[in-house]
Design a protein around this motif. Structure first.
Motif, short mmCIF file in Angstrom:
data_model
loop_
_atom_site.label_atom_id
_atom_site.label_comp_id
_atom_site.label_asym_id
_atom_site.label_seq_id
_atom_site.Cartn_x
_atom_site.Cartn_y
_atom_site.Cartn_z
N SER A 106 23.11 21.90 3.24
CA SER A 106 21.87 21.70 2.18
C SER A 106 22.44 20.56 1.28
O SER A 106 21.63 19.72 0.88
CB SER A 106 21.46 22.94 1.52
OG SER A 106 20.65 22.37 0.50
N LEU A 107 23.64 20.69 0.70
CA LEU A 107 24.28 19.91 0.02
C LEU A 107 24.32 18.40 0.51
O LEU A 107 23.92 17.53 -0.11
CB LEU A 107 25.67 20.38 -0.62
CG LEU A 107 25.62 21.57 -1.65
CD1 LEU A 107 27.00 21.91 -1.82
CD2 LEU A 107 24.98 21.38 -2.87
N ALA A 156 33.93 21.44 -3.79
CA ALA A 156 34.43 22.91 -4.14
C ALA A 156 33.80 23.80 -2.67
O ALA A 156 34.69 24.62 -2.42
CB ALA A 156 33.68 23.35 -5.30
N ALA A 157 32.65 23.63 -2.12
CA ALA A 157 32.24 24.63 -1.02
C ALA A 157 33.20 24.18 0.20
O ALA A 157 33.56 25.34 1.03
CB ALA A 157 30.45 24.39 -0.94
N ARG A 158 33.60 22.99 0.28
CA ARG A 158 34.26 22.53 1.44
C ARG A 158 35.68 23.09 1.31
O ARG A 158 36.30 23.85 2.31
CB ARG A 158 34.37 21.04 1.82
CG ARG A 158 33.04 20.60 2.55
CD ARG A 158 32.86 18.89 2.42
NE ARG A 158 32.09 18.51 3.00
CZ ARG A 158 31.75 17.21 3.13
NH1 ARG A 158 32.43 15.96 2.54
NH2 ARG A 158 30.62 16.73 4.03
N ALA A 159 36.19 22.96 0.28
CA ALA A 159 37.52 23.75 0.07
C ALA A 159 37.54 25.16 0.19
O ALA A 159 38.53 25.63 0.73
CB ALA A 159 38.08 23.30 -1.29
N ASP A 160 36.36 25.82 -0.36
CA ASP A 160 36.27 27.23 -0.22
C ASP A 160 36.33 27.60 1.35
O ASP A 160 36.96 28.62 1.80
CB ASP A 160 35.29 27.87 -0.64
CG ASP A 160 35.29 27.84 -2.56
OD1 ASP A 160 36.69 27.74 -2.87
OD2 ASP A 160 34.41 28.19 -3.14
N ARG A 161 35.62 26.77 2.15
CA ARG A 161 35.19 27.30 3.42
C ARG A 161 36.70 26.72 4.40
O ARG A 161 37.09 27.77 5.31
CB ARG A 161 34.28 26.26 4.25
CG ARG A 161 34.16 26.64 5.56
CD ARG A 161 32.59 26.16 6.23
NE ARG A 161 32.48 26.52 7.54
CZ ARG A 161 32.04 27.48 7.93
NH1 ARG A 161 31.58 28.70 6.85
NH2 ARG A 161 31.76 28.01 9.03
#
Length: 542
Positions: A106-107, A156-161
């Motif tokens: 979505s981002l 941030a979302a990619r780093a968390d994943r």
């Protein structure tokens, strides 16, 4: 037509793989409710700890860590409760990972849309395939700032994943945030606390075939007696042999009760879940099990007698029956529903509309064609900008709920569901079918025309009514070409059947037998030039 994406082939939708039925506990004693809350709170605490350990392990989790977690839980409860908790933890972690990936997509879609619109001149109008520029300099500046915000969130979302980090709230993030807005939610702190504790309890157990009545942890006998295995710290509350507690209330399943009874009698696996509705002050028992895969009806068999094309809208289902040739027959149908009010009211409205549609199709032995809709990337504010009303309209369409309900209810009635690609059905349906199907006594809507387009695509026909050749080719220059008769169709090159009486003003009765036989007419480029040629003898007078 350049720029159009490839349309996927229609397919028969498989039936549901599982069944879930719910019933209410009636006449529970105060002691029964006390024991259920104690057991649920204890197991809920263990489930929270196990979920924390699973999230801490991330992608490095393996079978050895799973076994270690289960051994730790077994000491504090029992081996069966430990197995149920660890399985639920894995399911919740996997669901969080899927949600995390959907958030990243979505981002990415939002960033691509904003980047494109920022690159266009201010005030440039968009097209159906691509949005234009922003309306003003102020909006351009605001969106440029939002672009940086979305890029930071995406990083941030990619780093968390990549690190295997997920964020899960047992009890629900929405209910957790409600704690800070009790006045707007019209809740007291005690009322919120009761909902929060009920949402975090753990009272569910998977079944196991071959065990007594299909479940050793939460057991339900054929006569409706419910008992559960108590965890070790609460074993002193047992009122039945082998550390079990039997509830005083009996249960019965009004819906699918015979199927449930057959499984229980045969000791086949049945999963159970007990939960409390604090608003109504009731306790419920949910039973679920998996079905054997059912052989799908071949697509050609589903098309044999025609079908019903259905267009999904925000407030109704538009349907139209088509024969196997793709011709709409009868009158258009409309099955309305009202999606205002509570979630229960909305769900009831959807079920009522679907059952009317399914009963109508069942009586006529027809299949149902629907669009394989997915609005995940279609309702973002980056894609539609300030069209809040349109975004709200798309978000309000019960696509997922309607699709799940339709598949499960159709399987019970034996109605076949055919899914088609939703590309261009509304646009082409209105272009090719709305005007021809409109008469003095019937006004065809755009939704009805879309239903015809959906049905024709499910039948394997093109949406257009006929493909006329260019004007220069509508003579004998290259032959009259249409899509009405495909190559290899028997009789496509034969004469039309003879109908008594004049066919046109220029052809009298009995004179039009060879009207379509070009080989029987002496015309330029036809039979006169293909027959064996022989020169007549010259007149003697020359």
């Amino acid at each position: 037509m350049g720029g159009l994406r490839e349309v996927a082939a229609p397919f028969v939708v498989p039936g549901p793989s599982g069944v879930a039925v719910r019933t209410r506990f009636k006449h529970l004693s105060a002691e029964d409710e006390k024991v259920l809350r104690l057991v649920g709170d204890l197991l809920g605490t263990l489930a929270s700890r196990d979920l924390k350990a699973r999230c801490a392990a991330g992608t490095d989790h393996d079978a050895e860590r799973w076994a270690e977690r289960k051994r730790t839980l077994t000491k504090q409860s029992s081996s069966r409760w430990a197995g149920a908790i660890t399985k639920a933890t894995h399911d919740q972690w996997a669901l969080a990972r899927r949600g995390q990936l959907a958030h990243i997509h979505s981002l990415q879609a939002g960033i691509e849309t904003i980047t494109h619109r920022l690159s266009r001149p201010i005030g440039e109008k968009g097209s159906k395939r691509a949005p234009g520029g922003y309306r003003s300099r102020q909006e351009w500046f605001a969106k440029s700032r939002r672009l940086h915000v979305l890029e930071d969130r995406l990083d941030a979302a990619r780093a968390d994943r990549e690190a295997g980090i997920v964020r899960v709230v047992r009890g629900g993030k929405r209910l957790l945030n409600t704690r800070h807005h009790l006045q707007e939610a019209q809740l007291t702190e005690a009322g919120w606390r009761a909902r929060w504790e009920a949402g975090r309890r753990f009272l569910q157990a998977d079944g196991e075939s071959g065990k007594r009545y299909g479940n050793e942890t939460i057991r339900v006998t054929p006569d409706g007696e419910v008992s559960l295995k108590l965890p070790a710290p609460l074993a002193h509350l047992a009122n039945a042999p082998h550390g079990r507690y039997a509830l005083t209330a009996r249960v019965s399943f009004a819906h699918r009760g015979e199927q449930w009874a057959d499984r229980v009698a045969a000791n086949r696996a049945v999963a159970y879940r007990i939960h409390e509705d604090t608003v109504r002050g009731r306790w419920y028992l949910t039973a679920s099990w998996t079905n054997r895969p059912v052989a799908l009806v071949p697509l050609e068999a589903a098309r044999a007698h025609g079908l019903v094309g259905v267009d999904t809208n925000a407030d109704h289902l538009a349907a139209w029956r088509l024969d196997h040739h793709g011709n709409p027959t009868g009158e258009p149908l409309r099955f309305g529903y009202d999606l205002s009010g509570t979630a229960g009211h909305r769900d009831a409205q959807v079920r009522h509309a679907l059952i009317r549609l399914l009963h109508w199709a069942k009586r006529r032995g027809l299949s149902i064609a629907v669009e394989d809709l997915d609005f995940t990337a279609e309702k973002t504010r980056e894609k539609h900008g300030g069209r809040k009303r349109f975004r709200k309209l798309i978000s309000g369409m019960p696509v997922s709920r309607l699709r799940a309900r339709l598949v499960s209810m159709a399987a019970e009635l034996g109605v076949t569901i055919v899914a088609v690609d939703p590309a261009y059905t509304s646009r082409w349906g209105a272009q090719h079918w709305q005007k021809p199907l409109t008469s003095k006594t019937r006004k065809t809507t755009r939704h009805g025309a879309a239903a015809v387009a959906i049905g024709r695509r499910a039948l394997g026909h093109p949406i257009r009514r006929r493909t006329a050749p260019p004007p220069a080719h509508r003579s004998d220059e290259q032959g009259h070409r249409t899509v009405q008769a495909r190559p290899g169709t028997p009789g496509r090159e034969g004469n039309r059947p003879r109908i008594p009486g004049p066919r046109t003003r220029s052809v009298r009765a009995g004179r039009g037998a060879n009207a379509v036989d070009q080989n029987a007419q002496h015309r330029t480029g036809r039979s006169a030039e293909h027959e064996s040629w022989q020169q007549d003898s010259l007149p003697l007078s020359l």
